[in-house]
Design an enzyme around this catalytic site. Structure first.
Site, mmCIF file in Angstrom:
data_model
loop_
_atom_site.group_PDB
_atom_site.id
_atom_site.type_symbol
_atom_site.label_atom_id
_atom_site.label_comp_id
_atom_site.label_asym_id
_atom_site.label_seq_id
_atom_site.Cartn_x
_atom_site.Cartn_y
_atom_site.Cartn_z
ATOM 1 C CG ASN A 79 -19.758 6.801 21.922
ATOM 2 O OD1 ASN A 79 -19.547 5.623 22.200
ATOM 3 N ND2 ASN A 79 -18.923 7.779 22.258
ATOM 4 C CB CYS A 88 -16.393 -0.487 21.187
ATOM 5 S SG CYS A 88 -17.939 -1.236 21.758
ATOM 6 N N GLY A 89 -14.936 -2.866 23.353
ATOM 7 C CA GLY A 89 -14.572 -4.266 23.516
ATOM 8 C C GLY A 89 -15.597 -5.240 22.983
ATOM 9 C CG ASN A 90 -19.357 -6.053 24.674
ATOM 10 O OD1 ASN A 90 -18.794 -7.093 25.005
ATOM 11 N ND2 ASN A 90 -20.055 -5.325 25.537
ATOM 12 C CG ASN A 165 -12.521 2.806 26.243
ATOM 13 O OD1 ASN A 165 -11.927 2.047 26.993
ATOM 14 N ND2 ASN A 165 -13.728 2.529 25.792
ATOM 15 C CG ASN A 198 -17.410 4.157 28.768
ATOM 16 O OD1 ASN A 198 -17.903 5.144 28.225
ATOM 17 N ND2 ASN A 198 -16.955 3.135 28.082
ATOM 18 C CD GLU A 222 -20.905 1.445 26.526
ATOM 19 O OE1 GLU A 222 -20.011 1.867 25.755
ATOM 20 O OE2 GLU A 222 -21.571 0.426 26.330
ATOM 21 N NE ARG A 223 -16.126 8.491 25.921
ATOM 22 C CZ ARG A 223 -14.864 8.398 25.507
ATOM 23 N NH1 ARG A 223 -14.022 9.374 25.757
ATOM 24 N NH2 ARG A 223 -14.447 7.337 24.868
ATOM 25 C CB CYS A 231 -19.544 -1.408 28.717
ATOM 26 S SG CYS A 231 -18.082 -0.433 28.241
#
Length: 292
Positions: A79, A88-90, A165, A198, A222-223, A231
């Site tokens: 992060n 992280c999906g993106n 996550n 998140n 987002e955390r 996200c």
């Protein structure tokens, strides 16, 4: 001592990342260096930093390769504040585009690439619209949290779930409520998740389902990064939560509109349970060098 990093800036529906290759895992990627790269005023700027490491050279690589020896590359995601994230999906779509652009992998349309992550091996497929990633099996959490956010005048119930996550999803009553939520301030989740989460705020479109596809709008805090334009795992979590609330007969295909664009979510059966996939674009914006 400073080191010059050759980086690429990439984004997926406005969720942006600083990517660089470190095949042998020799670069000392400290939280301070991550924050320097992600800084939008003095660095490159991004919601996160992604290092491409050969899985065999990463401390968590042995467990990944034991599951899938074909997962040659590990997405070492952090992060913007320097903290570690599981998935992280993106980011994984942009990461795949980066590996292709750098000549580190080849992936034709319809082919699948196994990628190592802290959430396990994730399969990414190239498509006409970009990339689709199988986020794996999802699960509901045990908690029934309440969420407070600035400009929401009362605590709202949230649904806790995981897509590799942690997420807490909150349903709002209108687009006006969604637009007024102030996500410059971290939402307060009670009880607080042990590792943070998140937090997604979601509003269903009217009608909810069109031509068999569910439609929702979402914003997210987002955390470790704050509010972001998108996200990917959050979009999946928001679709799953809305599907759960809608009950029997809810669709398995969802379109999620976020401030940075639109992504698609699909729920499907697999041998180990119900999986969720995410599809959307990935763009590499520019390359450069920065001393950190």
């Amino acid at each position: 001592m400073t080191t010059t990093v050759r980086f690429t800036k990439g984004q997926g529906t406005g969720n942006d990342f600083v990517l660089f290759a470190d095949p042998d895992g020799s670069f000392d990627l400290t939280p301070e260096r991550i924050r320097a790269l992600a800084d939008r005023h003095f660095g490159v700027g991004g919601d996160g930093v992604i290092r491409a490491v050969r899985t065999a050279s990463h401390p968590e690589g042995a467990a990944i390769l034991a599951v899938d020896p074909d997962a040659e590359w590990f997405m070492d995601y952090h992060n913007a504040d320097g903290s570690v994230a599981e998935m992280c999906g993106n980011g994984i779509r942009v990461f795949t585009a980066y590996l292709i652009e750098e000549g580190l992998v080849t992936l034709e349309q319809g082919e699948t690439l196994a990628v190592g992550t802290r959430a396990g091996v994730r399969d990414v497929q190239r498509s006409r619209a970009g990339f689709q990633v199988d986020l794996g099996r999802w699960s509901l959490g045990d908690e029934s949290p309440e969420v407070r956010a600035r400009e929401l005048h009362a605590a709202r119930p949230g649904l806790s779930l995981s897509v590799g996550n942690p997420h807490v999803v909150v349903a709002l009553a209108s687009n006006d409520e969604l637009e007024k939520v102030d996500l410059t301030v971290i939402p307060v989740v009670t009880p607080a998740p042990a590792d943070g989460a998140n937090v997604e705020f979601v509003v269903p479109e009217e009608p909810l389902v069109t031509d068999g596809v569910g439609r929702i709008r979402m914003r997210v805090h987002e955390r470790g990064s704050g509010e972001t334009l998108s996200c990917g795992t959050g979009a999946a979590a928001a679709a799953l939560a809305t599907r759960y609330w809608a009950g029997q007969g809810a669709p398995d295909h969802w379109r999620v509109d976020v401030p940075g664009g639109t992504v698609g979510v699909r729920v499907f059966a697999a041998e180990d349970g119900e999986h969720v996939s995410l599809n959307g674009p990935a763009e590499l914006v520019f390359t450069g060098e920065l001393a950190v």
